[in-house]
Design an enzyme around this catalytic site. Structure first.
Site, mmCIF file in Angstrom:
data_model
loop_
_atom_site.group_PDB
_atom_site.id
_atom_site.type_symbol
_atom_site.label_atom_id
_atom_site.label_comp_id
_atom_site.label_asym_id
_atom_site.label_seq_id
_atom_site.Cartn_x
_atom_site.Cartn_y
_atom_site.Cartn_z
ATOM 1 N N GLN A 100 0.847 -1.191 0.000
ATOM 2 C CA GLN A 100 0.000 0.000 0.000
ATOM 3 C C GLN A 100 0.882 1.240 0.000
ATOM 4 O O GLN A 100 1.814 1.355 0.802
ATOM 5 C CB GLN A 100 -0.928 0.044 1.220
ATOM 6 C CG GLN A 100 -1.939 1.173 1.127
ATOM 7 C CD GLN A 100 -2.769 1.338 2.379
ATOM 8 O OE1 GLN A 100 -2.264 1.795 3.403
ATOM 9 N NE2 GLN A 100 -4.047 0.975 2.318
ATOM 10 N N TYR A 111 -6.078 10.839 4.520
ATOM 11 C CA TYR A 111 -4.773 11.170 3.941
ATOM 12 C C TYR A 111 -4.961 11.932 2.617
ATOM 13 O O TYR A 111 -6.076 12.270 2.233
ATOM 14 C CB TYR A 111 -3.939 9.910 3.783
ATOM 15 C CG TYR A 111 -3.560 9.306 5.122
ATOM 16 C CD1 TYR A 111 -2.744 10.000 6.014
ATOM 17 C CD2 TYR A 111 -4.041 8.054 5.520
ATOM 18 C CE1 TYR A 111 -2.412 9.461 7.260
ATOM 19 C CE2 TYR A 111 -3.719 7.512 6.762
ATOM 20 C CZ TYR A 111 -2.908 8.217 7.631
ATOM 21 O OH TYR A 111 -2.585 7.691 8.865
ATOM 22 N N ARG A 139 -7.673 1.691 -2.158
ATOM 23 C CA ARG A 139 -8.463 1.696 -0.926
ATOM 24 C C ARG A 139 -9.217 3.009 -0.858
ATOM 25 O O ARG A 139 -8.627 4.087 -0.840
ATOM 26 C CB ARG A 139 -7.579 1.521 0.309
ATOM 27 C CG ARG A 139 -8.416 1.297 1.571
ATOM 28 C CD ARG A 139 -7.622 0.835 2.768
ATOM 29 N NE ARG A 139 -8.382 -0.156 3.524
ATOM 30 C CZ ARG A 139 -8.055 -0.570 4.740
ATOM 31 N NH1 ARG A 139 -6.972 -0.117 5.334
ATOM 32 N NH2 ARG A 139 -8.795 -1.472 5.353
ATOM 33 N N GLY A 159 -8.492 -7.484 10.345
ATOM 34 C CA GLY A 159 -7.342 -6.743 10.836
ATOM 35 C C GLY A 159 -7.023 -6.980 12.289
ATOM 36 O O GLY A 159 -6.077 -7.689 12.634
ATOM 37 N N ARG A 160 -7.829 -6.391 13.164
ATOM 38 C CA ARG A 160 -7.489 -6.419 14.590
ATOM 39 C C ARG A 160 -7.429 -7.830 15.170
ATOM 40 O O ARG A 160 -6.611 -8.107 16.041
ATOM 41 C CB ARG A 160 -8.471 -5.548 15.373
ATOM 42 C CG ARG A 160 -8.075 -4.078 15.364
ATOM 43 C CD ARG A 160 -9.213 -3.164 15.748
ATOM 44 N NE ARG A 160 -10.188 -3.057 14.678
ATOM 45 C CZ ARG A 160 -11.281 -2.309 14.737
ATOM 46 N NH1 ARG A 160 -11.525 -1.617 15.820
ATOM 47 N NH2 ARG A 160 -12.118 -2.257 13.712
#
Length: 346
Positions: free
Chosen positions: A101, A180, A229, A322-323
């Site tokens: 990424q 971002y 993404r 993910g987590r």
């Protein structure tokens, strides 16, 4: 067989299953953004056994002014390639595919980190309550990017994609989520421009995205997988909406995107009003129904049963966990073992 365990193609790349480890910032690089033994140990541990179909590495900065934080991985220099090859080699040896990424923090960058001024779509502070705003709560608004800045960012993204390919990554993912730089162009909350990249039309807000996608596609070739993404909704008044993202997704596919990875915008990777597993499912389902490329859904999924259910409901083609994997490196193995046990008892 569960849908989760079936193969899927992303462009010319075939994954053995639908399980994705999404990018998670681990801050284990050195002060120059180079890999460390801790970086390698992390990816070795997470990919061990090859139970995860696709691993997308943490957001890597494409230029010094685009660095988001200490310990962030760099893909900004050709000298980074050798270290990145080591990550790729470990993940491949363990049996998973891997994508890089690539990201520019824009107005979410900090002078304390980069030593350089912040730049963004417009001279607007990041919205209060957003994930990225807290990083620069006391700073001045970023400088609005001029034509030269925009051209440099396009080239930096393209060069980073070429470095990912040279390092052996199976593909590259453009980061346009979580507040971002590209998210700052995409969101009306931060894009107040009146030129061709204007913030008052979806065409203006995605123009930079499309130019970057086309530039990368031309550089890496037709067969190299390119993902994006997308922060598909800000969940803030005046921010991006689901309707925006359906339109954007169609254009991204036309420009050459092979995979869409759906997440939140300025709200970050958390849904502000839902904690159910797959909480961005309304977004990913709508996008999936309007494109022909595969779609990833990530958001609070922590068990295989719910991952399978989300696939069966047509919410996505792949599920990011993910987590749960961050917390337990054996999660994917246990997920596969549980499935085998079910098959044996039938």
């Amino acid at each position: 067989m569960r849908l989760l365990d079936t193969s899927i193609k992303i462009g010319e790349m075939e994954l053995k299953n639908r399980l994705v480890m999404p990018p998670m910032a681990i801050s284990k690089a050195d002060s120059q953004g180079r890999i460390t033994e801790q970086t390698l140990d992390y990816y070795n541990e997470k990919s061990s056994g090859g139970f995860i179909g696709l691993i997308i590495t943490e957001h890597s900065y494409i230029s010094r002014e685009g660095k988001a934080g200490k310990g962030q991985l760099s893909i900004a220099e050709d000298s980074d390639i050798q270290g990145l090859k080591r990550i790729v080699s470990i993940v491949h040896q363990n049996g998973s595919k891997i994508m890089a990424q690539i990201n520019h923090a824009g107005g979410a960058a900090s002078y304390d980190i980069t030593g350089l001024e912040q730049i963004s779509a417009s001279p607007v502070k990041l919205p209060e309550g957003s994930m990225t705003a807290s990083k620069n709560s006391g700073s001045s608004p970023p400088r609005e990017m001029n034509t030269a800045d925009i051209e440099k960012v396009k080239q930096d993204f393209t060069s980073a994609a070429l470095r990912a390919k040279a390092a052996g990554y199976d593909g590259v993912e453009i980061h346009s989520a979580h507040g971002y730089l590209l998210n700052q162009f995409y969101s009306p909350l931060t894009n107040k421009r009146t030129d061709i990249y204007n913030g008052y039309t979806i065409t203006g807000r995605i123009r930079l995205h499309l130019e970057i996608i086309r530039s990368i596609r031309k550089a890496v070739g037709r067969d190299y997988p390119v993902a994006l993404r997308l922060g598909a909704c800000d969940y803030m008044t005046g921010g991006t909406t689901l309707e925006d993202s359906v339109l954007a997704a169609r254009e991204f596919e036309k420009a050459g995107i092979d995979l869409l990875d759906i997440s939140g915008g300025f709200c970050g990777y958390i849904h502000p009003s839902s904690r159910k597993q797959g909480y961005f499912g309304e977004l990913s389902k709508a996008v999936k129904e309007n494109v022909s490329v595969p779609v990833i859904l990530t958001g609070g999924v922590n068990d295989a049963e719910n991952a399978e259910s989300l696939l069966e409901q047509g919410k996505a083609d792949l599920i990011g966990v993910g987590r749960a994997i961050l917390k337990d490196s054996g999660w994917a193995k246990a997920c596969c073992a549980a499935d085998q046990e079910i098959l044996l008892t039938k």
